[in-house]
Design a protein around this motif. Structure first.
Motif, PDB file in Angstrom:
ATOM      1  N   VAL A 326      20.154  21.684  56.858  1.00 28.02           N
ATOM      2  CA  VAL A 326      19.009  20.908  57.327  1.00 28.02           C
ATOM      3  C   VAL A 326      17.787  21.243  56.467  1.00 28.02           C
ATOM      4  N   THR A 327      16.947  20.254  56.199  1.00 29.51           N
ATOM      5  CA  THR A 327      15.668  20.465  55.534  1.00 29.51           C
ATOM      6  C   THR A 327      14.568  19.893  56.416  1.00 29.51           C
ATOM      7  N   TRP A 328      13.323  20.157  56.027  1.00 26.59           N
ATOM      8  CA  TRP A 328      12.210  19.654  56.817  1.00 26.59           C
ATOM      9  C   TRP A 328      12.033  18.149  56.679  1.00 26.59           C
ATOM     10  N   GLU A 329      12.761  17.535  55.790  1.00 23.59           N
ATOM     11  CA  GLU A 329      12.731  16.077  55.689  1.00 23.59           C
ATOM     12  C   GLU A 329      13.627  15.404  56.724  1.00 23.59           C
ATOM     13  N   ASP A 330      14.511  16.173  57.354  1.00 22.78           N
ATOM     14  CA  ASP A 330      15.382  15.609  58.388  1.00 22.78           C
ATOM     15  C   ASP A 330      14.584  15.300  59.647  1.00 22.78           C
ATOM     16  N   ALA A 331      15.024  14.267  60.362  1.00 19.61           N
ATOM     17  CA  ALA A 331      14.324  13.845  61.591  1.00 19.61           C
ATOM     18  C   ALA A 331      14.229  14.969  62.601  1.00 19.61           C
TER      19      ALA A 331
END
Length: 485
Positions: A326-331
């Protein structure tokens, strides 16, 4: 309830408070005793209501709502006398002869607005503190937990007259009507959006406010952590009440070297605690309503889900779910999750030494990646680059790393090598910082939150130092400088 009816209740409460009826220790102690007895009489009704609203089991209802409320009540009964006493403080020699003391005084009529996720605990805990401090109170439970709100209304009306404690049920219309009124203090627990609205409304009358909000609370796990135990405690804290807990671990930050072992331990713990099919576990709760259910489904990414992901729309249940890569761009990282979804974000020291962090969210001011091989430094930087969370959890056997996290991360409260239990005590204040809230309560802090502390100097009349009075001369100035330095 109409705005005029609400205004009438407030007027009656102000008149009642003005009589001084709430001020004596005997009166306050009697009210706390009445409430405890009523809660004990209505325990089965509360269990049924919590099960209906949130699917809470009998065990979870007592552990997280009824038992904690009774614990706060018992603490307040035991310590009420000491809390009400005036506290002597030193008097400067320049004010000789005098006695100085701090005197607690109730605010008056207070408003308590509570949320739906712990509808009993987060309504009654602040009310207990408000009663102990000598206030009258208007209580507004959440409309999203109607069964519990109805039982609470019955309990409080059984204990108290409306001019002392009033319960107002309803939804947005009642909330807006309440916020248009002038209270002496407002205590709000809920989300940031409504919290901002409460603060704006309070500003109209310069009303003091305590806000208990939330945020994305991180759970940091380093390579020295005891992973099986860490997983067990993370699973408990994350999936309690289906993740609908303001201090639940929102996401995990871990070293990539231990990620797979940690995720596997979390998967094993989910099975151990909730069974092979959590959706069939009668002690596993449900999402509060369809709106939140579908919001949570929108945060899940099937390609990144390594555990769980199943759901039942009829029962509003979502299985404990874990997502990796997961990255901070994921919802899922764009808002507070408030549900049974656990994203795991990892740090790769080898990549960081080359100037590349595995997750593209730890940058310096120039926009380049942070180049550090230290996992704890990376975790601190990641936490500090985002709004201060309500809670933070750090799993580590490294004492120096523990101290660094405590020194450099800003958060409301938390645990080392555990989750959420820091709020389950009356001996420490509970509250947020920055966007996660302002002010705190529980125990002494709760009494102080609902009290104004007056600073009093009792000046004696048998002598009077002449230094401060005109006309001034050189001798008076010398004496003054001797006193004040």
């Amino acid at each position: 309830m109409t705005e005029q009816e609400i205004r009438t209740i407030l007027n009656r409460q102000r008149e009642y408070f003005a009589t001084g009826a709430t001020l004596s220790r005997k009166f306050r102690a009697e009210q706390l005793g009445k409430l405890k007895a009523s809660l004990q009489r209505h325990e089965e009704e509360l269990n049924a209501a919590l099960q209906q609203d949130l699917g809470k089991s009998r065990m979870e209802s007592y552990m997280c709502e009824i038992g904690l409320t009774l614990s706060e009540l018992t603490w307040m009964q035991k310590h009420l006398r000491g809390l009400m006493q005036e506290k002597r403080v030193p008097t400067p020699l320049s004010q000789f002869a005098a006695i100085s003391f701090r005197s607690p005084s109730p605010y008056g009529t207070v408003l308590i607005m509570s949320p739906w996720n712990y509808p009993m605990l987060l309504t009654l805990d602040p009310l207990i503190d408000a009663i102990a401090a000598g206030n009258t109170a208007v209580v507004k439970p959440s409309a999203y937990a109607p069964a519990t709100a109805a039982v609470l209304k019955n309990i409080l009306e059984e204990c108290f007259p409306i001019e002392y404690v009033a319960v107002i049920t309803g939804g947005r219309t009642e909330n807006q009507a309440l916020l248009q009124q002038r209270f002496d203090m407002i205590f709000f627990t809920g989300g940031k959006t409504v919290g901002r609205e409460v603060l704006r409304s309070a500003a109209e009358y310069l009303t003091p406010v305590t806000l208990e909000l939330g945020g994305k609370s991180p759970c940091i796990v380093d390579a020295t952590a005891k992973l099986p135990l860490a997983a067990r405690r993370i699973v408990f804290g994350k999936y309690l009440n289906c993740g609908q807990t303001c201090v639940a671990p929102d996401y995990v930050l871990c070293d990539v070297r231990i990620r797979d072992r940690l995720v596997e331990a979390i998967r094993a713990e989910i099975s151990r605690q909730f069974g092979a099919d959590p959706l069939q576990n009668p002690d596993y709760g449900k999402i509060i309503n369809e709106k939140h259910f579908h919001r949570l489904l929108g945060l899940m990414d099937a390609e990144k889900t390594v555990c769980g992901g199943q759901y039942d729309e009829k029962t509003l249940r979502i299985a404990p779910t874990v997502m990796t890569d997961v990255t901070w761009e994921d919802a899922v990282m764009g808002e507070e999750i408030f549900g049974p979804i656990l994203p795991v974000l990892t740090y790769n020291a080898h990549d960081a030494e080359k100037g590349v962090a595995q997750n593209d969210f730890c940058r310096d001011a120039s926009g380049t990646h942070a180049a550090t091989g230290d996992f704890v430094d990376w975790a601190i930087r990641c936490v500090e680059e985002h709004p201060h969370p309500l809670a933070l959890y750090f799993f580590s056997e490294d004492k120096k790393a523990q101290r660094r996290i405590l020194n450099y991360c800003h958060f409301g409260g938390g645990c080392i090598n555990d989750t959420i239990i820091h709020l389950a005590t009356s001996a420490m204040p509970f509250g947020g910082v920055g966007e996660s809230g302002m002010g705190g309560y529980h125990g002494r802090a709760g009494f102080e939150t609902f009290s104004h502390y007056r600073s009093i100097v009792d000046k004696k009349t048998w002598t009077d130092l002449p230094i401060r009075y005109q006309r001034y001369d050189e001798m008076k100035e010398k004496m003054l400088r001797r006193f004040l330095k």
